[in-house]
Design a protein around this motif. Structure first.
Motif, PDB file in Angstrom:
ATOM      1  N   LEU A 166       0.827  -1.212   0.000  1.00  0.00           N
ATOM      2  CA  LEU A 166       0.000   0.000   0.000  1.00  0.00           C
ATOM      3  C   LEU A 166       0.859   1.260   0.000  1.00  0.00           C
ATOM      4  O   LEU A 166       0.563   2.223  -0.707  1.00  0.00           O
ATOM      5  N   LEU A 167       1.936   1.250   0.772  1.00  0.00           N
ATOM      6  CA  LEU A 167       2.825   2.412   0.824  1.00  0.00           C
ATOM      7  C   LEU A 167       3.564   2.619  -0.497  1.00  0.00           C
ATOM      8  O   LEU A 167       3.829   3.758  -0.879  1.00  0.00           O
ATOM      9  N   HIS A 168       3.879   1.533  -1.185  1.00  0.00           N
ATOM     10  CA  HIS A 168       4.567   1.637  -2.481  1.00  0.00           C
ATOM     11  C   HIS A 168       3.722   2.348  -3.528  1.00  0.00           C
ATOM     12  O   HIS A 168       4.260   2.883  -4.496  1.00  0.00           O
ATOM     13  N   LYS A 188      11.441   5.752   2.454  1.00  0.00           N
ATOM     14  CA  LYS A 188      12.100   5.788   3.762  1.00  0.00           C
ATOM     15  C   LYS A 188      11.263   5.050   4.806  1.00  0.00           C
ATOM     16  O   LYS A 188      11.790   4.288   5.612  1.00  0.00           O
ATOM     17  N   GLY A 189       9.964   5.272   4.800  1.00  0.00           N
ATOM     18  CA  GLY A 189       9.084   4.596   5.753  1.00  0.00           C
ATOM     19  C   GLY A 189       9.099   3.091   5.579  1.00  0.00           C
ATOM     20  O   GLY A 189       9.133   2.340   6.564  1.00  0.00           O
ATOM     21  N   ILE A 190       9.076   2.647   4.326  1.00  0.00           N
ATOM     22  CA  ILE A 190       9.137   1.204   4.047  1.00  0.00           C
ATOM     23  C   ILE A 190      10.450   0.632   4.556  1.00  0.00           C
ATOM     24  O   ILE A 190      10.471  -0.434   5.185  1.00  0.00           O
ATOM     25  N   LYS A 191      11.539   1.352   4.327  1.00  0.00           N
ATOM     26  CA  LYS A 191      12.843   0.888   4.805  1.00  0.00           C
ATOM     27  C   LYS A 191      12.868   0.802   6.329  1.00  0.00           C
ATOM     28  O   LYS A 191      13.373  -0.167   6.893  1.00  0.00           O
ATOM     29  N   SER A 199      10.935   3.047  17.558  1.00  0.00           N
ATOM     30  CA  SER A 199      10.771   4.491  17.744  1.00  0.00           C
ATOM     31  C   SER A 199      10.961   5.249  16.435  1.00  0.00           C
ATOM     32  O   SER A 199      10.244   6.214  16.166  1.00  0.00           O
ATOM     33  N   ALA A 200      11.909   4.809  15.616  1.00  0.00           N
ATOM     34  CA  ALA A 200      12.125   5.455  14.316  1.00  0.00           C
ATOM     35  C   ALA A 200      10.876   5.322  13.442  1.00  0.00           C
ATOM     36  O   ALA A 200      10.500   6.267  12.736  1.00  0.00           O
ATOM     37  N   VAL A 201      10.220   4.157  13.498  1.00  0.00           N
ATOM     38  CA  VAL A 201       8.990   3.949  12.727  1.00  0.00           C
ATOM     39  C   VAL A 201       7.884   4.863  13.238  1.00  0.00           C
ATOM     40  O   VAL A 201       7.224   5.552  12.454  1.00  0.00           O
ATOM     41  N   THR A 202       7.675   4.889  14.553  1.00  0.00           N
ATOM     42  CA  THR A 202       6.574   5.699  15.089  1.00  0.00           C
ATOM     43  C   THR A 202       6.810   7.189  14.855  1.00  0.00           C
ATOM     44  O   THR A 202       5.861   7.921  14.578  1.00  0.00           O
ATOM     45  N   GLU A 203       8.053   7.620  14.936  1.00  0.00           N
ATOM     46  CA  GLU A 203       8.352   9.026  14.658  1.00  0.00           C
ATOM     47  C   GLU A 203       8.128   9.358  13.188  1.00  0.00           C
ATOM     48  O   GLU A 203       7.521  10.381  12.864  1.00  0.00           O
ATOM     49  N   HIS A 204       8.613   8.504  12.304  1.00  0.00           N
ATOM     50  CA  HIS A 204       8.470   8.763  10.872  1.00  0.00           C
ATOM     51  C   HIS A 204       6.992   8.848  10.467  1.00  0.00           C
ATOM     52  O   HIS A 204       6.606   9.730   9.692  1.00  0.00           O
ATOM     53  N   PHE A 205       6.189   7.927  10.964  1.00  0.00           N
ATOM     54  CA  PHE A 205       4.780   7.877  10.575  1.00  0.00           C
ATOM     55  C   PHE A 205       3.873   8.655  11.531  1.00  0.00           C
ATOM     56  O   PHE A 205       2.652   8.633  11.371  1.00  0.00           O
ATOM     57  N   ASN A 206       4.488   9.321  12.521  1.00  0.00           N
ATOM     58  CA  ASN A 206       3.735  10.139  13.472  1.00  0.00           C
ATOM     59  C   ASN A 206       2.624   9.340  14.161  1.00  0.00           C
ATOM     60  O   ASN A 206       1.450   9.722  14.149  1.00  0.00           O
TER      61      ASN A 206
END
Length: 151
Positions: free
Chosen positions: A52-54, A61-64, A127-134
């Motif tokens: 879905l993100l693709h 970046k989020g997928i990574k 934490s990097a995931v939650t920050e990136h996707f807010n």
């Protein structure tokens, strides 16, 4: 064992974050998202989310970050293996069985310090995931509670 339990607590939140992100992409309600995701294993959920993100530019970046967190966690080894505690050494052995063409057993010896580092590494990736996707802790709690109140 504390770090082992902490790891799974963070994993639980990570899996909820993946469902929240699927919900955002599909614009479904909490209940609809829960129905869609309830019978899916994590591999299917993360694959659906990444697909879905693709569909939208700028999500590389989020997928990574999602895939990095998944790889750092190495959750399958912990969830589908079992632990043998060696109280004399302060270590535990993680036993993993694999049956494909052949039956294979592997053992990974971990100290409490090594498990702690593993948990910290995964926590940082989470934490990097939650920050990136807010995605906030409140959003995670709200989604979990929306499902729990249906019991």
């Amino acid at each position: 064992m504390n770090a082992y339990g902490s790891f799974f607590a963070i994993w639980n939140s990570f899996e909820i974050v993946v469902e929240i992100l699927i919900r955002r992409q599909l614009r479904t309600s909490y209940q609809q998202t829960s129905i869609i995701c309830a019978s899916l294993g994590f591999g299917a959920k993360i694959n659906i989310l990444c697909s879905l993100l693709h569909d939208k530019r700028g999500n590389e970046k989020g997928i990574k970050l999602l895939r990095d967190a998944q790889n750092i966690a190495a959750r399958n080894s912990f969830a589908h293996g079992f632990i043998i505690d060696n109280q004399h050494t302060g270590r535990f052995d993680l036993i993993k069985r694999d049956v494909k063409d052949r039956y294979k057993i592997s053992k990974k010896s971990l100290s409490s310090i090594a498990m702690g580092y593993h948990t910290i590494s995964f926590s940082e990736a989470f934490s990097a995931v939650t920050e990136h996707f807010n995605v906030s802790h409140d959003q995670i709690d709200r989604y979990a509670h929306s499902i729990a109140k249906q019991t």
